[in-house]
Enzyme design. Structure first.
Site, PDB file in Angstrom:
ATOM      1  N   CYS A 198      30.401   8.361 -19.831  1.00 62.15           N
ATOM      2  CA  CYS A 198      31.095   8.530 -18.558  1.00 62.15           C
ATOM      3  C   CYS A 198      31.069  10.002 -18.166  1.00 62.15           C
ATOM      4  CB  CYS A 198      32.536   8.044 -18.700  1.00 62.15           C
ATOM      5  SG  CYS A 198      33.520   8.225 -17.206  1.00 62.15           S
ATOM      6  N   HIS A 211      32.144  -0.920 -15.506  1.00 58.55           N
ATOM      7  CA  HIS A 211      32.608   0.427 -15.860  1.00 58.55           C
ATOM      8  C   HIS A 211      33.178   1.139 -14.628  1.00 58.55           C
ATOM      9  CE1 HIS A 211      32.152   4.414 -18.070  1.00 58.55           C
ATOM     10  NE2 HIS A 211      32.303   4.793 -16.808  1.00 58.55           N
ATOM     11  N   GLU A 212      32.452   1.102 -13.522  1.00 61.43           N
ATOM     12  CA  GLU A 212      32.903   1.804 -12.314  1.00 61.43           C
ATOM     13  C   GLU A 212      34.142   1.146 -11.717  1.00 61.43           C
ATOM     14  OE1 GLU A 212      31.781   4.623 -12.048  1.00 61.43           O
ATOM     15  OE2 GLU A 212      29.987   4.330 -13.251  1.00 61.43           O
ATOM     16  N   HIS A 229      37.335   2.247 -13.251  1.00 66.51           N
ATOM     17  CA  HIS A 229      37.841   3.522 -12.722  1.00 66.51           C
ATOM     18  C   HIS A 229      38.765   3.273 -11.525  1.00 66.51           C
ATOM     19  CE1 HIS A 229      35.813   6.673 -14.944  1.00 66.51           C
ATOM     20  NE2 HIS A 229      34.633   6.112 -14.789  1.00 66.51           N
TER      21      HIS A 229
HETATM   22 CO    CO Z   1      32.870   6.565 -15.806  1.00 70.26          CO
END
Ligand code: CO
Length: 185
Positions: free
Chosen positions: A103, A145-146, A149
């Protein structure tokens, strides 16, 4: 414009992003800045919160091999493979895969994370047009993953208790050493 990327444990990374309501010039500038920043830093994805903007906006560009257009981590990030997603929602997920993730907000750290193998996502493009995408393997990992966030979480929160503890200890030590070096300049 290349923006500064917030580094863990910056408290902004813990905040939940909000939906975009107007698809205007400001949004387009944000997307362009995100893309420039991601490419400059060598990332395959970036969420708006990582540059301090709490909106449900993310971009992904999986590198591919030049000729066959096959996924390749050392390949090229082609403009036509850039995904710009506004207000994304995962409507379906199945299967399981383990992937060694990194990341841009936790530079230098790579950990094996378990996520869904196959997903379907609904989102809007920069003009407010609705899109549906089916993703699997690395692309599905990048999406998950995004999107994590946008909920105010980062990938290392998926680690087991012991691995997380070790990460926090190592990370704190590393940050301390970094700031010591900086103060000597
Ligand atoms: Co990330």
């Amino acid at each position: 414009m290349i923006k500064e990327i917030l580094v863990y444990p910056n408290p902004i990374l813990r905040q939940k992003s909000k939906d975009v309501e107007v698809f205007n010039e400001t949004l387009h500038t944000l997307l362009d800045d995100m893309n420039e920043t991601m490419l400059y830093r060598g990332g395959v994805g970036l969420a708006a919160v990582q540059i301090g903007v709490l909106l449900n906006v993310l971009i992904i560009n999986i590198p591919v091999d030049d000729e066959k257009n096959l996924e390749n981590e050392d390949g090229l990030q082609l403009k036509e493979n850039l995904i710009e997603a506004i207000n994304p929602v995962i409507t379906h997920k199945d299967g399981e895969q383990v992937f060694n993730e990194g990341c841009l907000s936790i530079p230098g750290v790579y950990e094996e994370i378990t996520r869904a193998k196959h997903i379907i996502v609904e989102y809007f493009d920069r003009f407010g047009k609705k899109k549906i995408i089916e993703a699997e393997d690395f692309l599905a990992v990048a999406w998950q993953h995004e999107m994590e966030h946008l909920t105010g979480h980062v990938f290392i929160e998926n680690l087991s208790f012991m691995k997380r503890k070790k990460f926090e200890k190592d990370w704190k030590r590393e940050q301390k050493e970094k700031s010591k070096k900086q103060s000597r300049l």
